[in-house]
Design a protein around this motif. Structure first.
Motif, mmCIF file in Angstrom:
data_model
loop_
_atom_site.group_PDB
_atom_site.id
_atom_site.type_symbol
_atom_site.label_atom_id
_atom_site.label_comp_id
_atom_site.label_asym_id
_atom_site.label_seq_id
_atom_site.Cartn_x
_atom_site.Cartn_y
_atom_site.Cartn_z
ATOM 1 N N GLY A 12 0.821 -1.211 0.000
ATOM 2 C CA GLY A 12 0.000 0.000 0.000
ATOM 3 C C GLY A 12 0.851 1.255 0.000
ATOM 4 N N ASP A 13 0.200 2.406 -0.210
ATOM 5 C CA ASP A 13 0.860 3.715 -0.188
ATOM 6 C C ASP A 13 1.955 3.839 -1.248
ATOM 7 O OD1 ASP A 13 -0.743 4.378 1.996
ATOM 8 O OD2 ASP A 13 0.712 3.557 3.411
ATOM 9 N N GLU A 14 1.760 3.178 -2.368
ATOM 10 C CA GLU A 14 2.759 3.223 -3.444
ATOM 11 C C GLU A 14 2.645 4.494 -4.277
ATOM 12 O OE1 GLU A 14 0.479 0.816 -3.116
ATOM 13 O OE2 GLU A 14 1.457 -1.116 -2.800
ATOM 14 N N ALA A 39 -8.113 3.159 3.158
ATOM 15 C CA ALA A 39 -7.223 3.697 2.128
ATOM 16 C C ALA A 39 -6.976 5.178 2.391
ATOM 17 C CB ALA A 39 -7.862 3.520 0.757
ATOM 18 N N GLY A 40 -5.801 5.641 2.011
ATOM 19 C CA GLY A 40 -5.499 7.071 2.093
ATOM 20 C C GLY A 40 -4.719 7.440 0.860
ATOM 21 N N HIS A 41 -5.329 8.209 -0.017
ATOM 22 C CA HIS A 41 -4.711 8.543 -1.302
ATOM 23 C C HIS A 41 -4.524 10.052 -1.384
ATOM 24 C CE1 HIS A 41 -6.800 4.635 -2.875
ATOM 25 N NE2 HIS A 41 -5.805 4.386 -2.041
ATOM 26 N N THR A 42 -3.273 10.474 -1.546
ATOM 27 C CA THR A 42 -2.971 11.906 -1.577
ATOM 28 C C THR A 42 -2.683 12.355 -3.009
ATOM 29 O OG1 THR A 42 -2.045 11.794 0.640
ATOM 30 C CG2 THR A 42 -1.398 13.686 -0.692
ATOM 31 N N GLY A 297 1.467 7.881 7.434
ATOM 32 C CA GLY A 297 0.184 7.455 6.885
ATOM 33 C C GLY A 297 -0.802 8.614 6.725
ATOM 34 N N THR A 298 -1.532 8.609 5.589
ATOM 35 C CA THR A 298 -2.560 9.610 5.331
ATOM 36 C C THR A 298 -3.741 9.438 6.282
ATOM 37 O OG1 THR A 298 -1.971 9.344 3.008
ATOM 38 C CG2 THR A 298 -3.965 10.587 3.445
ATOM 39 N N VAL A 299 -4.063 8.185 6.612
ATOM 40 C CA VAL A 299 -5.268 7.896 7.398
ATOM 41 C C VAL A 299 -5.005 8.020 8.890
ATOM 42 C CG1 VAL A 299 -6.937 6.065 7.962
ATOM 43 C CG2 VAL A 299 -6.215 6.394 5.616
ATOM 44 N N GLN A 303 3.897 6.514 11.485
ATOM 45 C CA GLN A 303 5.131 6.491 10.728
ATOM 46 C C GLN A 303 5.200 5.174 9.953
ATOM 47 O OE1 GLN A 303 8.349 7.490 13.269
ATOM 48 N NE2 GLN A 303 9.839 7.530 11.618
ATOM 49 N N ARG A 304 5.547 5.245 8.674
ATOM 50 C CA ARG A 304 5.663 4.014 7.892
ATOM 51 C C ARG A 304 7.063 3.427 8.064
ATOM 52 N NH1 ARG A 304 3.250 7.142 2.704
ATOM 53 N NH2 ARG A 304 1.057 7.127 3.287
ATOM 54 N N ARG A 305 7.132 2.105 8.134
ATOM 55 C CA ARG A 305 8.426 1.417 8.186
ATOM 56 C C ARG A 305 9.030 1.462 6.778
ATOM 57 N NH1 ARG A 305 5.761 -4.053 9.995
ATOM 58 N NH2 ARG A 305 7.889 -4.878 10.086
HETATM 59 MG MG MG Z 1 -2.200 5.420 1.087
#
Ligand code: MG
Ligand code: GDP
Ligand code: IMO
Length: 429
Positions: A12-14, A39-42, A297-299, A303-305
């Motif tokens: 995700g978050d690609e 989902a979180g789409h920016t 993360g957008t949602v 912090q993303r690993r």
């Molecule tokens: Mg996302």
């Protein structure tokens, strides 16, 4: 047939949202077919940022945007998101937005259960977004769900509510929680119903009609193949099928409708939440990737690993999802690294293997086998043509193509919509 299916090929978050928005002006409809507001789409368009969770990323360009039956829909989260976007000047009306009337609802009791379970699991938690996604899908397959079409029949909902509440009350009792406040639930549903119902319709029919007129459909996946409930790093996954095959069952089109499958692939690897991550870097290199890539993360703001590019995982995702070509994103984040590493295989109990094994313990045990590449000195940030890329960056892309056995269709070099290099047009393929 010129349909395009966009799916995430990692965790995700690609950068799916950016690519869907970039392609949306050439599509006649954009369709979400699984997941929910986890989902979180920016999207960033001329300096303005739009954050979407449930709405398809085509909504900002005004393209017909559709939430398919495979999505789980939180009506209150939907209303908040629609109002926020209208506030940003985006038009959202029944003319350009439709929701499948057979879409199951996420209710407050699903969010409760998601959060209660995560808290109780302590260290063993999945690290969900806490949005009630898993419990809502459980009720769907358990045939207890309240669906969008039920909002037009709230006066006859009692037998369904009996079944749903009996199930949830038993679960809640196990957490020492009071039974479902049924009167409050009905009152809340009554209040939100008109808002949702203005967009509700049999989406399969709308899609059939636009297809007859020769429409080009862009299917927008959420999450990524490694979070797929069957093919991902189970049990550290989401509760839906995120692979390209889901477009058919999740929106009511035939299995041949996916068209060009565009796998979105970050030039390194990230993951948010718990679970195995073979190339994770818990050192200053990982920190540098996170800072340069703004990996929050957008949602949930978590912090993303971060870690090196894992060609084993992406090759596996491309095969499982029948990826025609990839969109490589966030290449600019790698600017300035002296050396880059790519994982080409795993060592497991002394043996080198070329795939991620299915068992969680094996997934946690594999050690990456790396190949090193020289980094590049110049900048790729904002590049819009192949010629703008340093030679070493081109080498990195070519090596990825070789290792994952799939061609690059586009390269993204900043969050901005137009900072994208088109190599192969998925709509014209
Ligand atoms: Mg996302
Ligand atoms: P999604 O969930 O796959 O849509 O991805 P997210 O929107 O959650 O996360 C991707 C993040 O990276 C967003 O903040 C995007 O604005 C940003 N982004 C997308 N493409 C690029 C890129 O090529 N370079 C950089 N630096 N940022 C990007
Ligand atoms: P987009 O579409 C990254 C992760 C959660 C957790 C697991 C299960 O923005 O790429 P869930 O709430 O779905 O039950 O959580 O899945 N997860 C995501 N990670 N991007 C996402 O969506 C995600 N949606 C869910 O962090 O590990």
């Amino acid at each position: 047939m010129a349909n395009v299916t966009v799916i995430g090929a990692q965790w995700g978050d690609e950068g799916k949202g950016k690519i869907v928005d970039w392609l949306a002006s050439r599509a006649d409809a954009v369709v979400r077919f699984q997941g929910g507001h986890n989902a979180g789409h920016t999207l960033v368009i001329d300096g303005t940022t739009y954050k979407l969770s449930l709405l398809p990323s085509g909504i900002v360009t005004g393209t017909l945007s559709i939430v398919g039956n495979g999505v789980v829909l939180d009506p209150w989260a939907l209303k908040a998101e629609v109002e926020k976007l209208i506030g940003q000047g985006v038009a959202i009306t029944p003319d350009n937005f439709a929701i499948a009337d057979n879409c199951p609802l996420i209710l407050p009791i699903h969010r409760d259960l998601d959060q209660l379970r995560e808290t109780a699991a302590g260290k063993g938690k999945i690290g969900t977004t806490g949005r009630g996604i898993g419990p809502a899908y459980e009720d769907k397959v358990g045939r207890r769900a309240i669906r969008v079409c039920d909002l037009a029949h709230l006066d006859t909902l009692d037998p369904q509510l009996d079944r749903l509440c009996a199930h949830h009350d038993a679960l809640r009792a196990g957490f020492n929680e009071p039974p479902v406040d049924r009167a409050r639930l009905i009152a809340d549903l009554k209040e939100i119903a008109p808002f949702v119902l203005q967009f509700a319709q049999p989406v399969w029919k709308r899609l059939r009609d636009v297809r007859k007129e020769g429409a080009r459909i862009l299917f927008e996946g959420a999450q990524g193949v490694l979070l797929d409930v069957d093919h991902g790093t189970y049990p550290f996954v989401t509760s839906s099928n995120t692979v390209s095959g889901t477009v058919a069952s999740g929106s009511g089109v035939g299995p041949g409708s996916a068209g060009f499958v565009l796998g979105i692939v970050k030039a390194y690897t990230t993951r948010v939440g718990s679970g195995p991550f073979p190339t994770e870097l818990q050192d200053e290199v990982g920190q540098r990737l996170g800072e340069r890539g703004h990996e929050f993360g957008t949602v949930t703001g978590r912090q993303r690993r971060c870690g090196w590019f894992d060609a084993v995982l992406v090759r596996q995702s491309c095969a499982i999802s029948g990826v025609t070509g990839i969109a490589l994103t966030k290449l600019d984040v790698l600017d300035g690294f002296d050396t880059l590493k790519i994982c080409t295989g795993y060592k497991l109990r002394g043996e080198v293997i070329d795939y991620l094994p299915s068992h969680a313990a094996d997934q946690a045990e594999v050690e990456p086998v790396y190949e090193e590449m020289e980094g590049w000195k110049g900048s790729t940030a904002g590049a819009r043509s192949w010629a703008d890329l340093p030679a070493q960056a081109v080498k990195y892309i070519r090596r990825i193509e070789e290792l994952i056995d799939c061609p690059v269709a586009s390269v993204s070099t900043s969050p901005e919509r137009d900072d994208t290099i088109l190599v192969r047009d998925p709509f014209e393929d």
